[in-house]
Enzyme design. Structure first.
Site, PDB file in Angstrom:
ATOM      1  CB  ILE A 191      -2.628  -8.496  -0.356  1.00  0.00           C
ATOM      2  CG1 ILE A 191      -1.978  -7.483  -1.511  1.00  0.00           C
ATOM      3  CG2 ILE A 191      -1.818 -10.044  -0.702  1.00  0.00           C
ATOM      4  CD1 ILE A 191      -2.093  -7.863  -2.917  1.00  0.00           C
ATOM      5  CB  ILE A 192      -4.066 -10.613   3.632  1.00  0.00           C
ATOM      6  CG1 ILE A 192      -2.678 -11.454   3.084  1.00  0.00           C
ATOM      7  CG2 ILE A 192      -4.461 -11.436   4.987  1.00  0.00           C
ATOM      8  CD1 ILE A 192      -1.534 -11.697   3.748  1.00  0.00           C
TER       9      ILE A 192
ATOM     10  CB  CYS B 180      -0.989  -0.208   1.164  1.00  0.00           C
ATOM     11  SG  CYS B 180      -1.844  -1.393   1.511  1.00  0.00           S
TER      12      CYS B 180
ATOM     13  NE  ARG C 148      -6.507  -3.644   2.415  1.00  0.00           N
ATOM     14  CZ  ARG C 148      -7.636  -4.510   2.818  1.00  0.00           C
ATOM     15  NH1 ARG C 148      -8.685  -4.231   2.872  1.00  0.00           N
ATOM     16  NH2 ARG C 148      -7.269  -5.649   3.193  1.00  0.00           N
ATOM     17  CG  LEU C 149      -2.603  -3.924  -4.061  1.00  0.00           C
ATOM     18  CD1 LEU C 149      -3.439  -3.548  -5.262  1.00  0.00           C
ATOM     19  CD2 LEU C 149      -0.969  -4.039  -4.474  1.00  0.00           C
TER      20      LEU C 149
ATOM     21  CB  SER D 195      11.024 -11.182  -7.891  1.00  0.00           C
ATOM     22  OG  SER D 195      11.970 -10.740  -8.943  1.00  0.00           O
TER      23      SER D 195
ATOM     24  N   GLY E  40       3.276  -3.014   3.379  1.00  0.00           N
ATOM     25  CA  GLY E  40       4.135  -4.106   3.011  1.00  0.00           C
ATOM     26  C   GLY E  40       3.262  -5.373   3.560  1.00  0.00           C
ATOM     27  CD  GLU E  41       0.928  -8.317   1.935  1.00  0.00           C
ATOM     28  OE1 GLU E  41       0.615  -8.796   3.145  1.00  0.00           O
ATOM     29  OE2 GLU E  41       0.224  -7.871   1.306  1.00  0.00           O
TER      30      GLU E  41
END
Length: 640
Positions: free
Chosen positions: A53-54, A2, A50-51, A370, A80-81
């Site tokens: 993901i969870i 994000c 916000r993107l 990656s 982040g994550e």
């Protein structure tokens, strides 16, 4: 993944800055197109893109949490994550805490309440976050151990602003009274190193929280960082006959890391070039997602494409593979856009194909894995062989070594042995400052006539080298690269080019549990049997296809030398130099002469030219306001 924007005011008037914060958020909408929000109290104002993901339907930010007696005590913005969020949640629940979401952000703030600032040592992941404690009136900010996620800041009389992107701070400059003067020392560093070293930015009053560091401040205080993580490579030895146990530990650690990095409520894909790093990650990811998609990019010019090898690897590990071919025209047209996304220029041509492969991947997935970090952790750069080739010079008395250095200076350029004598006459601290050297001092003065003679790369590298005195020579080079090239180039382009396309990139090699194994590898199992990353290659023998196992790493090679000399980019480069309003920075006639020399085959100036050209485009966007980066406004679905 994000974008955060947080401000701690000096005078308790946070509400006055909310309009400026709301106006700045859209410039990093690419980091989080799924949702946006703001929150403020008297002292602090938070904004977020916000993107998801969870815990897609919940876990919006700014996130509020507190104990039963003060349930709104904390506010969090987090980019982040956290890959061990499940385990952290279980541990904290066992300690009596309750959670309101299923996301990976809430364990950070609950952990902060439980462990205090030591929460960062419990986190396994990539992060830049800011927490506001309204009870103690304390702001706490942190970046992950390796610097995978960015965190910029600026302080004025109005207060301190933290942001995931520098351009958000630039948008707020008028509101907070920020002086946007450029930092000439940072420009020298950039031109010489090809990136701006942390904690600098090209703007004198905008800085970065360094990797593995935290910040604690209260209203009216200046930012002061504290380092909580310093990578170490102590001298190690593996008894004869026990090498396989080490190789097995590497394989187990990497497999566990990939499994944790696959945690998501959306589809996860993987980048795949022709080398061992990305192939190992993709092969391990396939075990957790039988329908894994992989992506690569290349160019039409022969010799500058990993497409065929990547396709062969994809077939060998049994994954569906998608290719993006980039034309010179696409490349040139994208440069202004890319420099805008970068915030500060990075003179690495490979970031352009990375931008395009991320753009292609985003059509299919929302997260990719990656192979960044493998070279720094496992000893993958060819230059790491240098201590072996220069070992005989270590036995030569210092006065004689210096004499050999003087002799090398009078030998003709290109003469066999000249470079060996020159480098052998120097200490490691003098000769090695990463993978990015493009200018010697004479060349630097040719394009930067104001460059100071007291500038030396050791201004950046000396404090880093001081921490590694007890390491072996290869480990010293790795340690330096972790603090310079990796976080200045590799991780900046990885974050910026993928976030430009609202794509989350995860890097399983840069995992603290993987590092715990990597730091135990002795130098003779990094550079061995004529190859680099020997221990990693042995660990991956049963995972990576044979045609890749010992292949030289290429990544996304770019035919920049040919393009700048030919019809593809010569005219573009000439126009960029002529149009740039950087006469107070560069000696433009000298830069044009270098371009002509390059075209005529007199000298290969491609790296030096690209360094200057990237800066000129950046300057045209952020300083002159002359170049329109032509940013596309994209609307993505929340789910893929």
């Amino acid at each position: 993944m994000c974008g955060l924007l947080s401000m701690l005011t000096t005078s308790g008037n946070a509400e006055d800055y909310v309009p400026a914060l709301e106006a700045a958020l859209p410039c990093m909408r690419h980091r989080g197109p799924d949702a946006a929000g703001t929150w403020h109290d008297d002292d602090a104002a938070f904004g977020f893109n916000r993107l998801a993901i969870i815990d897609i339907e919940h876990s919006d930010q700014p996130l509020r949490w507190g104990p039963a007696d003060n349930p709104q005590r904390y506010a969090l913005t987090f980019n982040g994550e956290i890959y061990n969020y499940v385990e952290l949640r279980e541990e904290l629940q066992a300690a009596g805490y309750t959670f309101n979401t299923e996301g990976d952000g809430e364990p950070i703030v609950v952990g902060y309440h439980h462990w205090g600032e030591d929460v960062v040592n419990h986190l396994r992941g990539m992060f830049g976050f800011v927490i506001w404690d309204s009870e103690t009136r304390t702001m706490f900010a942190a970046r992950d151990q390796f610097g995978i996620k960015p965190l910029y800041y600026a302080t004025t009389a109005a207060g301190t602003v933290f942001a995931s992107e520098m351009k958000c701070i630039l948008e707020m400059a008028d509101a907070i009274g920020l002086d946007l003067s450029l930092d000439k020392r940072a420009i020298e560093h950039y031109v010489d190193l090809q990136y701006v070293p942390e904690p600098e930015s090209l703007h004198a009053n905008i800085r970065r929280v360094e990797s593995g560091s935290t910040v604690t401040l209260r209203p009216g205080e200046q930012v002061s960082s504290q380092r909580y993580f310093t990578p170490r490579f102590p001298v190690q030895h593996v008894p004869t006959g026990q090498e396989q146990q080490l190789f097995d530990r590497i394989a187990r650690a990497l497999e566990d890391s990939v499994e944790k990095h696959m945690r998501a409520d959306v589809t996860v894909g993987s980048f795949l070039s022709g080398g061992i790093d990305s192939t190992a990650i993709a092969a391990l990811a396939k075990r957790h997602n039988p329908n894994l998609l992989t992506f690569t990019t290349g160019f039409e010019r022969e010799g500058y494409s990993e497409v065929d090898v990547a396709a062969e690897s994809a077939a060998a590990i049994g994954v569906e593979h998608i290719v993006k071919i980039v034309s010179p025209e696409e490349y040139a047209a994208a440069i202004p856009r890319i420099m805008w996304y970068l915030d500060n220029p990075v003179a690495d041509p490979s970031l352009v194909p990375l931008y395009f492969v991320a753009q292609e991947a985003r059509k299919h997935v929302k997260v990719v894995l990656s192979g960044e970090g493998a070279d720094e952790l496992f000893g993958g750069y060819t230059i790491y062989k240098e201590p072996l080739s220069l070992a005989p010079f270590d036995k030569v008395p210092d006065p004689l070594r210096r004499g050999l250095g003087k002799l090398s200076q009078v030998l003709p350029d290109g003469m066999k042995g000249k470079s060996l004598l020159e480098r052998g006459s120097m200490t490691m601290e003098e000769r090695y400052y990463g993978n990015a050297r493009s200018f010697n001092f004479e060349q630097l003065q040719r394009v930067l006539p104001w460059a100071t003679r007291d500038w030396d790369h050791r201004e950046v590298t000396a404090p880093i080298y001081a921490e590694s005195r007890d390491f072996d020579p290869v480990a010293r080079m790795q340690h330096l690269d972790l603090f310079t090239w990796m976080r200045g180039d590799i991780l900046v382009k990885a974050d910026k080019m993928n976030m430009a396309n609202s794509l989350e990139l995860r890097v399983p090699f840069l995992d603290k549990e993987v590092f715990k194994v990597a730091e135990t590898i002795p130098h003779d199992l990094k550079i061995s049997h004529g190859t680099t990353k020997y221990a990693l290659r042995k660990a991956m023998e049963q995972i990576v296809p044979p045609h890749v196992l010992h292949r030289k790493k290429l990544g996304f090679p770019v035919p920049m030398r040919h393009w700048l000399a030919g019809d593809e980019l010569f005219s573009w480069a000439q126009d960029t130099i002529n149009d740039s309003q950087t006469e107070d920075i560069f000696n433009k006639p000298e830069v044009l002469e270098m371009l002509k020399e390059h075209r005529d085959g007199i000298s290969d100036h491609s790296r030096r030219l690209w360094t200057v050209l990237a800066f000129m485009v950046w300057h045209g966007i952020f300083v002159e306001g002359r170049i329109d980066p032509q940013i596309e406004q994209r609307d993505y679905p929340v789910k893929l």
